[in-house]
Write a protein that holds these residues in place. Structure first.
Motif, PDB file in Angstrom:
ATOM      1  N   SER A  39       0.652  -1.115   0.061  1.00 15.45           N
ATOM      2  CA  SER A  39       0.135   0.046  -0.159  1.00 15.45           C
ATOM      3  C   SER A  39       0.922   1.274   0.197  1.00 15.45           C
TER       4      SER A  39
ATOM      5  N   ILE B 102      -3.433  -6.296  -5.817  1.00 17.63           N
ATOM      6  CA  ILE B 102      -3.016  -5.098  -6.380  1.00 17.63           C
ATOM      7  C   ILE B 102      -4.154  -4.157  -6.566  1.00 17.63           C
TER       8      ILE B 102
ATOM      9  N   VAL C 230      -5.512  -2.451  -3.737  1.00 16.11           N
ATOM     10  CA  VAL C 230      -4.649  -1.214  -3.398  1.00 16.11           C
ATOM     11  C   VAL C 230      -4.664  -0.122  -3.955  1.00 16.11           C
ATOM     12  N   TRP C 231      -4.923  -0.201  -5.646  1.00 15.83           N
ATOM     13  CA  TRP C 231      -5.385   0.954  -6.526  1.00 15.83           C
ATOM     14  C   TRP C 231      -6.617   1.475  -5.968  1.00 15.83           C
TER      15      TRP C 231
ATOM     16  N   ARG D 100      -6.125   3.720  -2.913  1.00 12.64           N
ATOM     17  CA  ARG D 100      -5.137   4.877  -3.390  1.00 12.64           C
ATOM     18  C   ARG D 100      -5.710   5.616  -4.451  1.00 12.64           C
TER      19      ARG D 100
ATOM     20  N   GLY E 247      -1.806   3.453  -7.628  1.00 15.42           N
ATOM     21  CA  GLY E 247      -1.405   2.248  -6.808  1.00 15.42           C
ATOM     22  C   GLY E 247       0.032   1.970  -7.422  1.00 15.42           C
TER      23      GLY E 247
END
Length: 144
Positions: free
Chosen positions: A12, A40, A43-44, A47, A51
């Motif tokens: 992250s 993944i 996390v993208w 964020r 990411g």
């Protein structure tokens, strides 16, 4: 490829992610795909679409003898094609980097200690096979 608290926290806050995959284990390929498809994007999302970049897959423990290498290359290629057909991340496997299986890498657990502190001896010895192997990986990934 275990999505534990520490893995999630590390990814992250990362700008890039390098996914190591055991060259000899088909399940490791499945785990890498799960990381790319599930973890993944998570996390993208957290964020807001910003990411980490996913770097080419790093196959470790690759065989050096040609007979074993050909067998595992064939098995690995078929499994990768089956799992990544028409997916954006196929290129991560196509551009994969390999670290060969060297006895010397296994013995790098013996630490070298100097004024900079402890480190694996084979990474201090610039003439070792392990040092040269990792130097090649850095060059392939980052062009340096």
């Amino acid at each position: 490829t275990n999505w534990s608290f520490f893995s999630k926290m590390g990814v992250s806050v990362s700008d890039a992610v390098l996914i190591p995959v055991n060259y000899q284990a088909a399940q490791a390929i499945h785990n890498a795909v799960q990381v790319i498809e599930k973890f993944i994007p998570e996390v993208w999302y957290e964020r807001n679409g910003n990411g980490p970049e996913v770097l080419p897959i790093l196959f470790n423990n690759a065989y050096t003898d040609q007979t074993s290498k050909k067998h595992f290359d064939d098995v690995r290629r078929d499994e990768i094609r089956r799992l990544t057909k028409d997916k954006w991340y196929l290129k991560l496997f196509d551009e994969a980097i390999e670290i060969k299986h060297h006895h010397e890498i296994a013995t790098s657990l013996f630490l070298h200690i100097d004024q900079n502190g402890p480190s694996p001896y084979t990474l201090k010895n610039k003439n070792s096979k392990a040092f040269k192997e990792y130097e090649d990986v850095i060059e392939k990934l980052f062009g340096i």
